[in-house]
Design an enzyme around this catalytic site. Sequence first.
Site, PDB file in Angstrom:
ATOM      1  N   LYS A  31       8.722   7.587 -84.895  1.00  0.00           N
ATOM      2  CA  LYS A  31       7.769   8.096 -83.920  1.00  0.00           C
ATOM      3  C   LYS A  31       7.622   9.584 -84.132  1.00  0.00           C
ATOM      4  O   LYS A  31       8.610  10.320 -84.175  1.00  0.00           O
ATOM      5  CB  LYS A  31       8.206   7.826 -82.484  1.00  0.00           C
ATOM      6  CG  LYS A  31       7.144   8.328 -81.475  1.00  0.00           C
ATOM      7  CD  LYS A  31       7.469   7.985 -80.047  1.00  0.00           C
ATOM      8  CE  LYS A  31       8.474   8.941 -79.455  1.00  0.00           C
ATOM      9  NZ  LYS A  31       8.640   8.735 -77.997  1.00  0.00           N
ATOM     10  N   ARG A  62       8.917   2.653 -72.311  1.00  0.00           N
ATOM     11  CA  ARG A  62      10.298   2.474 -72.790  1.00  0.00           C
ATOM     12  C   ARG A  62      11.251   3.444 -72.100  1.00  0.00           C
ATOM     13  O   ARG A  62      12.398   3.120 -71.836  1.00  0.00           O
ATOM     14  CB  ARG A  62      10.386   2.548 -74.305  1.00  0.00           C
ATOM     15  CG  ARG A  62      10.020   3.861 -74.989  1.00  0.00           C
ATOM     16  CD  ARG A  62      11.165   4.853 -75.025  1.00  0.00           C
ATOM     17  NE  ARG A  62      11.079   5.776 -76.118  1.00  0.00           N
ATOM     18  CZ  ARG A  62      11.559   7.006 -76.085  1.00  0.00           C
ATOM     19  NH1 ARG A  62      12.110   7.488 -74.964  1.00  0.00           N
ATOM     20  NH2 ARG A  62      11.475   7.776 -77.152  1.00  0.00           N
ATOM     21  N   ASN A  95       9.983  18.116 -56.182  1.00  0.00           N
ATOM     22  CA  ASN A  95       9.386  18.641 -57.403  1.00  0.00           C
ATOM     23  C   ASN A  95       9.242  20.153 -57.264  1.00  0.00           C
ATOM     24  O   ASN A  95       8.986  20.673 -56.162  1.00  0.00           O
ATOM     25  CB  ASN A  95       8.014  18.017 -57.657  1.00  0.00           C
ATOM     26  CG  ASN A  95       7.508  18.321 -59.070  1.00  0.00           C
ATOM     27  OD1 ASN A  95       8.169  17.972 -60.051  1.00  0.00           O
ATOM     28  ND2 ASN A  95       6.361  18.967 -59.170  1.00  0.00           N
ATOM     29  N   MET A 121      16.650  11.626 -67.291  1.00  0.00           N
ATOM     30  CA  MET A 121      15.729  11.181 -68.332  1.00  0.00           C
ATOM     31  C   MET A 121      14.901  12.296 -68.954  1.00  0.00           C
ATOM     32  O   MET A 121      14.125  12.040 -69.873  1.00  0.00           O
ATOM     33  CB  MET A 121      14.783  10.127 -67.732  1.00  0.00           C
ATOM     34  CG  MET A 121      15.475   8.982 -67.024  1.00  0.00           C
ATOM     35  SD  MET A 121      16.687   8.096 -68.049  1.00  0.00           S
ATOM     36  CE  MET A 121      15.622   7.392 -69.295  1.00  0.00           C
ATOM     37  N   GLY A 145      19.729   9.701 -70.597  1.00  0.00           N
ATOM     38  CA  GLY A 145      18.685   9.036 -71.379  1.00  0.00           C
ATOM     39  C   GLY A 145      17.963  10.020 -72.273  1.00  0.00           C
ATOM     40  O   GLY A 145      17.038  10.721 -71.849  1.00  0.00           O
TER      41      GLY A 145
END
Length: 317
Positions: free
Chosen positions: A64, A107, A156, A215, A288
Amino acid sequence: MLIIPESLIADLVTPEDAHAAVEAAFAAMAEGEARNFPVVREALGEGRQYGFKSGIMPGALGVKSGGYFPGNAARGMINHQSVVILFDPETGVPRAMVGGNLLTALRTAAASAISIDRLARPEARVLGIVGAGHQAQFQLRAAARVRRFERVIAWNLHPEMLPRLGAVAAELGLPFEAVPLERMVEADAIITITSAPAASLMAPHVAPGTHLACMGTDTKGKQEVDPALVASARVFTDEVAQSITIGEAQHAVAAGSLRAEAITPLGEVLTGAHPGRRSPDEITLFDGTGVGLQDLAVAGIALRRAEERGLGIEVLV
């Protein structure tokens, strides 16, 4: 070679497909049947990142190529841009070029949800989300598929972005509240999905027994979580080599407060080689980093479906 443009991906790969594919990739890594190659990641200035993630697994070889371009939002495009190239693992012949933007979102969310499913306490009912960009919406949907959360709280840096995440929660039938970071202690599972260069979620923001799915850190220097919090948790990851170099654990490892040997691949939990969470009070953390094998797995589904349906553009190479 078959070109499968981004416009076709939503009709070829579902979130459920991504979940199953990422689980299979994690298990194959844990069992030594698949491996990622070293990541190439370069800073281009002004927050832009570009790189390559690649690997080999049964039936698939590929890479990728892409990165993060923070100026894209002002241009009406998403900040993450990528493409996946698949090769025949026996001959090296190029098989497909597959749009990678939606696949990356699916994913990444699947990996987070798998960690929540396997590591969060069974009674987890409150989901916390730190970050409200494009990827956060995928994270929320994926988490809601694996656990019956009763409400969502979110923070946020730019609070004006939170209503978009709240709209997704409303679609899912989940009460939503924007909160200061100090109230993340109410969450049973917390997803961090930012592009931050410095930690925002600190140890006092996290209650005992919480599961963290971190993540957003996939580059040297990025950071979402207090290194002291990482060091105090039981840490799991997609791949240890990436976790300690470009993942959330890089900072705790560099400080000497976390040993690489103490980090467990999530695939070992899936295969039963590791028990996962060991007590209701321990904090578990999934680092992750995003591995190339996840991209190959979901791109392989897109290729198979496109071939079955006669979709895509065939070109000679």
